[in-house]
Structure formats: structure tokens, C-alpha cells
Design a protein around this motif. Sequence first.
Motif, mmCIF file in Angstrom:
data_model
loop_
_atom_site.group_PDB
_atom_site.id
_atom_site.type_symbol
_atom_site.label_atom_id
_atom_site.label_comp_id
_atom_site.label_asym_id
_atom_site.label_seq_id
_atom_site.Cartn_x
_atom_site.Cartn_y
_atom_site.Cartn_z
ATOM 1 N N LEU A 74 0.834 -1.195 0.000
ATOM 2 C CA LEU A 74 0.000 0.000 0.000
ATOM 3 C C LEU A 74 0.873 1.251 0.000
ATOM 4 N N ARG A 75 1.999 1.183 0.692
ATOM 5 C CA ARG A 75 2.928 2.311 0.748
ATOM 6 C C ARG A 75 3.289 2.796 -0.647
ATOM 7 N N ASP A 76 3.583 1.878 -1.551
ATOM 8 C CA ASP A 76 3.977 2.254 -2.905
ATOM 9 C C ASP A 76 2.842 2.990 -3.621
ATOM 10 N N PHE A 77 1.624 2.518 -3.430
ATOM 11 C CA PHE A 77 0.454 3.152 -4.047
ATOM 12 C C PHE A 77 0.257 4.559 -3.497
ATOM 13 N N VAL A 78 0.275 4.695 -2.176
ATOM 14 C CA VAL A 78 0.025 5.990 -1.532
ATOM 15 C C VAL A 78 1.080 7.008 -1.962
ATOM 16 N N VAL A 79 2.336 6.638 -1.927
ATOM 17 C CA VAL A 79 3.415 7.543 -2.298
ATOM 18 C C VAL A 79 3.308 7.921 -3.778
ATOM 19 N N ALA A 80 3.067 6.949 -4.642
ATOM 20 C CA ALA A 80 2.964 7.225 -6.086
ATOM 21 C C ALA A 80 1.811 8.173 -6.396
ATOM 22 N N ARG A 81 0.735 8.108 -5.620
ATOM 23 C CA ARG A 81 -0.437 8.953 -5.867
ATOM 24 C C ARG A 81 -0.384 10.283 -5.132
ATOM 25 N N GLY A 82 0.678 10.521 -4.373
ATOM 26 C CA GLY A 82 0.819 11.787 -3.658
ATOM 27 C C GLY A 82 -0.048 11.894 -2.422
ATOM 28 N N GLY A 83 -0.416 10.748 -1.845
ATOM 29 C CA GLY A 83 -1.258 10.749 -0.648
ATOM 30 C C GLY A 83 -0.559 11.357 0.553
ATOM 31 N N LYS A 84 -1.297 12.158 1.299
ATOM 32 C CA LYS A 84 -0.779 12.755 2.535
ATOM 33 C C LYS A 84 -1.511 12.232 3.761
ATOM 34 N N ALA A 85 -2.608 11.516 3.526
ATOM 35 C CA ALA A 85 -3.373 10.943 4.637
ATOM 36 C C ALA A 85 -3.924 9.599 4.206
ATOM 37 N N MET A 86 -4.017 8.721 5.171
ATOM 38 C CA MET A 86 -4.654 7.441 4.946
ATOM 39 C C MET A 86 -5.858 7.367 5.870
ATOM 40 N N VAL A 87 -7.008 7.078 5.287
ATOM 41 C CA VAL A 87 -8.250 6.997 6.050
ATOM 42 C C VAL A 87 -8.493 5.543 6.423
ATOM 43 N N ARG A 88 -8.814 5.330 7.683
ATOM 44 C CA ARG A 88 -9.167 3.999 8.164
ATOM 45 C C ARG A 88 -10.460 4.130 8.964
ATOM 46 N N GLY A 89 -11.363 3.201 8.748
ATOM 47 C CA GLY A 89 -12.610 3.192 9.495
ATOM 48 C C GLY A 89 -12.460 2.383 10.765
ATOM 49 N N LEU A 90 -13.000 2.907 11.839
ATOM 50 C CA LEU A 90 -13.024 2.186 13.121
ATOM 51 C C LEU A 90 -14.466 1.981 13.521
ATOM 52 N N ARG A 91 -14.856 0.718 13.697
ATOM 53 C CA ARG A 91 -16.230 0.428 14.095
ATOM 54 C C ARG A 91 -16.367 0.296 15.597
ATOM 55 N N ALA A 92 -15.429 -0.379 16.207
ATOM 56 C CA ALA A 92 -15.551 -0.685 17.632
ATOM 57 C C ALA A 92 -14.166 -0.828 18.240
ATOM 58 N N VAL A 93 -14.136 -0.987 19.529
ATOM 59 C CA VAL A 93 -12.872 -1.151 20.255
ATOM 60 C C VAL A 93 -12.091 -2.338 19.705
ATOM 61 N N THR A 94 -12.784 -3.356 19.250
ATOM 62 C CA THR A 94 -12.095 -4.547 18.738
ATOM 63 C C THR A 94 -11.254 -4.227 17.504
ATOM 64 N N ASP A 95 -11.615 -3.207 16.741
ATOM 65 C CA ASP A 95 -10.822 -2.794 15.575
ATOM 66 C C ASP A 95 -9.559 -2.044 15.989
ATOM 67 N N PHE A 96 -9.620 -1.402 17.146
ATOM 68 C CA PHE A 96 -8.574 -0.447 17.510
ATOM 69 C C PHE A 96 -7.183 -1.061 17.583
ATOM 70 N N ASP A 97 -7.025 -2.187 18.225
ATOM 71 C CA ASP A 97 -5.697 -2.774 18.405
ATOM 72 C C ASP A 97 -5.030 -3.041 17.058
ATOM 73 N N TYR A 98 -5.754 -3.688 16.152
ATOM 74 C CA TYR A 98 -5.211 -3.977 14.818
ATOM 75 C C TYR A 98 -4.887 -2.680 14.074
ATOM 76 N N GLU A 99 -5.831 -1.746 14.067
ATOM 77 C CA GLU A 99 -5.648 -0.494 13.334
ATOM 78 C C GLU A 99 -4.510 0.341 13.912
#
Length: 166
Positions: A76-101
Amino acid sequence: MAQNVIAVYPGTFDPMTLGHEDVVRRATQLFDHVIVAVAAGHHKKTLFSLQERVDMVREAVVRFPQVEVATFSGLLRDFVVARGGKAMVRGLRAVTDFDYEFQLAGMNRSLMPDVETVFLTPSDKYQFISSTFVREIAVLGGEVGKFVSPLVEERLADKVRSLGRE
């Protein structure tokens, strides 16, 4: 405030849920350009092909002119850098997502020090929705209309029929 900030919202979107759509909507309120990056999913067995998932995402985000849909494979790093991304959006549904994210954000910061991870939570009514649950419910013959758009619901029904699991 920075101008022309590009944010990348990555995922497999198998399928695109109303929760995903809500996160996209929220991201469009924060960033000038949002790229929904549909992963080839080589590490996951997906129900829908890459092209089917891209088509569903495009249909879901058509009302947002600042949203682009693209595919990626590999880091994903290669994609984000190639596209000029400055932020990555991640969705968090619940506390159970938090540790992984949280761990993922740390790894991404190590790989992309100039890219910030932004966590967005969907509306309360979408916080429990996951693509995994939606797929399972659909395959087992349950109703998924309150979790996905009508177009995705139709595609799920077609896919289940094609698999002979109806």
C-alpha cells in the motif's frame, strides 16, 4: 490549513457496505481528493472479483466528484506515495478494531513518515456492519438490505445464485 490534500481509503470492499459509504462521505468533508483504493486481495479469498468490487465502489461513490476509485496490489505504501497521498483513512467500528488499526498505523508511519493515518468512525447505525458478516448472511440466504446499497444487495443476490447457494 493545507490545500489539495489527497487521502487514500484502502480496503478490499468485498462488498462495499453502508458503513464504508459513510466513511467515504466523512472523508470528503475533510480532504480535497479521496482515492478509494481497492486491494487486489491476494491475502484474502474474496467473494467478488477485483473488477466487480471496483464497479460496486464506483457506483457507491458516484455522487462524490472528488472521489476517485483505483486498484492496487503489493505494498500500500507504494500506491500511496505514487499517488501523492498525505493521509490514509481507516474506518473504526468498535474497540475490537482499535488494536489492529493502531498497529497498522504504526507500521504505516514507519513506512511512510510523511503520511498521517486518520481514523473515522461511521454513524452509530453502521458501526456493527462488516463485509464479512454481510457476505455470510447473504450466502446463508439472509436479508442484507439494511447493510448495503440496493445495487450491492442485487449484486450479492446474483453472486449467491451463481454459486448455487440460494
